[in-house]
Design a protein around this motif. Sequence first.
Motif, PDB file in Angstrom:
ATOM      1  N   PRO A 262       0.801  -1.227   0.000  1.00  0.00           N
ATOM      2  CA  PRO A 262       0.000   0.000   0.000  1.00  0.00           C
ATOM      3  C   PRO A 262       0.835   1.278   0.000  1.00  0.00           C
ATOM      4  O   PRO A 262       0.312   2.361  -0.256  1.00  0.00           O
ATOM      5  N   GLY A 263       2.149   1.171   0.237  1.00  0.00           N
ATOM      6  CA  GLY A 263       3.027   2.320   0.106  1.00  0.00           C
ATOM      7  C   GLY A 263       3.032   2.897  -1.294  1.00  0.00           C
ATOM      8  O   GLY A 263       3.547   4.005  -1.512  1.00  0.00           O
ATOM      9  N   ILE A 264       2.463   2.173  -2.262  1.00  0.00           N
ATOM     10  CA  ILE A 264       2.362   2.695  -3.630  1.00  0.00           C
ATOM     11  C   ILE A 264       1.521   3.969  -3.647  1.00  0.00           C
ATOM     12  O   ILE A 264       1.722   4.853  -4.481  1.00  0.00           O
ATOM     13  N   LEU A 265       0.583   4.094  -2.700  1.00  0.00           N
ATOM     14  CA  LEU A 265      -0.219   5.315  -2.631  1.00  0.00           C
ATOM     15  C   LEU A 265       0.664   6.497  -2.263  1.00  0.00           C
ATOM     16  O   LEU A 265       0.598   7.565  -2.880  1.00  0.00           O
TER      17      LEU A 265
ATOM     18  N   GLY B  93       7.280  -3.319  -8.295  1.00  0.00           N
ATOM     19  CA  GLY B  93       6.850  -1.995  -8.725  1.00  0.00           C
ATOM     20  C   GLY B  93       7.546  -1.455  -9.959  1.00  0.00           C
ATOM     21  O   GLY B  93       8.748  -1.656 -10.161  1.00  0.00           O
ATOM     22  N   ASN B  94       6.783  -0.755 -10.790  1.00  0.00           N
ATOM     23  CA  ASN B  94       7.297   0.036 -11.900  1.00  0.00           C
ATOM     24  C   ASN B  94       6.737   1.445 -11.777  1.00  0.00           C
ATOM     25  O   ASN B  94       5.610   1.628 -11.310  1.00  0.00           O
TER      26      ASN B  94
ATOM     27  N   GLY C 274      -4.439  -1.696  -6.726  1.00  0.00           N
ATOM     28  CA  GLY C 274      -4.185  -1.882  -8.142  1.00  0.00           C
ATOM     29  C   GLY C 274      -3.721  -0.572  -8.744  1.00  0.00           C
ATOM     30  O   GLY C 274      -2.852   0.107  -8.222  1.00  0.00           O
ATOM     31  N   GLY C 275      -4.351  -0.193  -9.835  1.00  0.00           N
ATOM     32  CA  GLY C 275      -3.930   1.015 -10.546  1.00  0.00           C
ATOM     33  C   GLY C 275      -4.382   2.284  -9.866  1.00  0.00           C
ATOM     34  O   GLY C 275      -5.283   2.295  -9.037  1.00  0.00           O
ATOM     35  N   GLY C 276      -3.713   3.380 -10.235  1.00  0.00           N
ATOM     36  CA  GLY C 276      -4.084   4.676  -9.699  1.00  0.00           C
ATOM     37  C   GLY C 276      -3.673   5.791 -10.630  1.00  0.00           C
ATOM     38  O   GLY C 276      -2.903   5.595 -11.577  1.00  0.00           O
TER      39      GLY C 276
ATOM     40  N   PHE D 248      -7.057   5.835  -6.291  1.00  0.00           N
ATOM     41  CA  PHE D 248      -6.485   4.487  -6.282  1.00  0.00           C
ATOM     42  C   PHE D 248      -7.573   3.439  -6.114  1.00  0.00           C
ATOM     43  O   PHE D 248      -8.511   3.618  -5.335  1.00  0.00           O
ATOM     44  N   SER D 249      -7.426   2.351  -6.822  1.00  0.00           N
ATOM     45  CA  SER D 249      -8.363   1.231  -6.720  1.00  0.00           C
ATOM     46  C   SER D 249      -7.835   0.194  -5.747  1.00  0.00           C
ATOM     47  O   SER D 249      -6.654  -0.169  -5.795  1.00  0.00           O
ATOM     48  N   CYS D 250      -8.684  -0.301  -4.889  1.00  0.00           N
ATOM     49  CA  CYS D 250      -8.311  -1.340  -3.927  1.00  0.00           C
ATOM     50  C   CYS D 250      -8.569  -2.725  -4.526  1.00  0.00           C
ATOM     51  O   CYS D 250      -9.629  -2.968  -5.117  1.00  0.00           O
ATOM     52  N   THR D 251      -7.596  -3.619  -4.383  1.00  0.00           N
ATOM     53  CA  THR D 251      -7.781  -4.998  -4.828  1.00  0.00           C
ATOM     54  C   THR D 251      -8.149  -5.927  -3.673  1.00  0.00           C
ATOM     55  O   THR D 251      -8.657  -7.022  -3.883  1.00  0.00           O
ATOM     56  N   GLU D 252      -7.877  -5.496  -2.452  1.00  0.00           N
ATOM     57  CA  GLU D 252      -8.323  -6.233  -1.259  1.00  0.00           C
ATOM     58  C   GLU D 252      -8.588  -5.223  -0.151  1.00  0.00           C
ATOM     59  O   GLU D 252      -7.681  -4.500   0.273  1.00  0.00           O
TER      60      GLU D 252
END
Length: 473
Positions: free
Chosen positions: A248-251, A443-444, A383-385, A396-400
């Motif tokens: 979740p650090g991707i946010l 991550g990319n 997922g994506g954001g 941001f979209s949550c996958t779980e």
Amino acid sequence: MSDHAFSPFGAHLERDTALRILKTATDGADDGELFLERARSEALVFDDGRLKNASYDASEGFGLRAVKGEVTGYAHSTELTEAAMMRAADTARLAVGDGGGTWADAPSGTNTRLYSDADPIAGQSFPVKVETLREIDAFLRDLDSRVVQVSATVAAGLQEVEIVRPDGAAFKDVRPMSRLGISVIVEHAGRRESGSASAGGRIPLDGLIERSMWESKAREALRIALVNLDSIPAPAGVMDVVLGPGWPGILLHEAVGHGLEGDFNRKGSSAFAGLMGQEVAAKGVTILDDGTIPDRRGSISVDDEGTASGKNTLIEDGVLVGYMQDRQNARLMGVAPTGNGRRQSYAHAPMPRMTNTYMLGGSDDPGDIVADLKDGIYAVGFGGGQVDITNGKFVFSCTEAYRVENGKVGAPVKGATLIGDGATALKQIRAIGNDMALDPGIGNCGKAGQWVPVGVGQPTLMIGGLTVGGSAA
């Protein structure tokens, strides 16, 4: 270096000739270099019970750059020849004009090696990789009768670079990369849901395709799919949100990280421009960008300008203390480069980019953080954001994710999106867990059309007042 170390100079281009051309191209400039690269990659995709795709790519080329002030001249070619370099020098030279630049000091060398230079593609034979993917497919189908589709991917690559300065200084790096990805679709009573799990890093592929590793990732992908099979429509409205540790650090990477890159702040287009030394986050929030963590996906021994990778503090106890810098923006802002000058390949000029960006852990127990959530969402997968760098607004979209009421984790929710802006979200962090974790190495990051591998991480966090977009009536 290993016995396959990159040797770009030979019969078609001698080092002395390349140096002469580079010096001519950068005479009167502030900075510049010759970036040489050889890259190889392989990817196998097993989907719906068969090997759907197997690809092998190889590339080789150079990029020549001359920098003066805010102007960059850049040209590249797949031909490592004197003629190609001469043409590139003519193009790069356009940025220098009449000259008069003040030449920047060269990067300091480093002997640090953050990863092996062994070729991960050659670590296992092609038949072994195919059979591993076949075993993953069979394992998941045998594990649960609700599994209707499995997709498994193994990918590996090796990037070899040499950065040559006009004074003859050279910086080399050999960068491996491996990844395993598994996704599964389950069906029950006419409803289909999916789940995925991955692992990777600058590591040999061998460890990723060991049964213990792929089996754990296969089980995790199935677990997420089955969780989503029981999900209910997500609520909508402004509410408190707890984010799980790790991925979740991707946010934060998107909503905050890009805004702390030097170019956006020099140009004044970041939401954090002009705020150095000011409080931009809640007390206790410390965020770093660290490219020196061994074997991590975002780590680099040296960046793509030859600067040694660094462990850079961006926000300390809520106060903005640093930006991520490449050489050009650092010089224009009167600060030191931080080892964040990165490029996708020889065909791209470098710019300030993240490496591994994460928030340090705090003192709160993760269970207590969730228990303190009275009415909100507990999000553990994303997922994506999309993010607007100029104002930090994100979606941001949550996958779980799960509904939480009175501190009790309830049903999983489907269709939840988190909406907010990075600057506000940082100030609304109300609790910081003691469980900081890094992502699994997947991550990319995209910026200005360039993609580079990155890492993210964080502890469990409670953020107040995020907008949750959902589908519940």
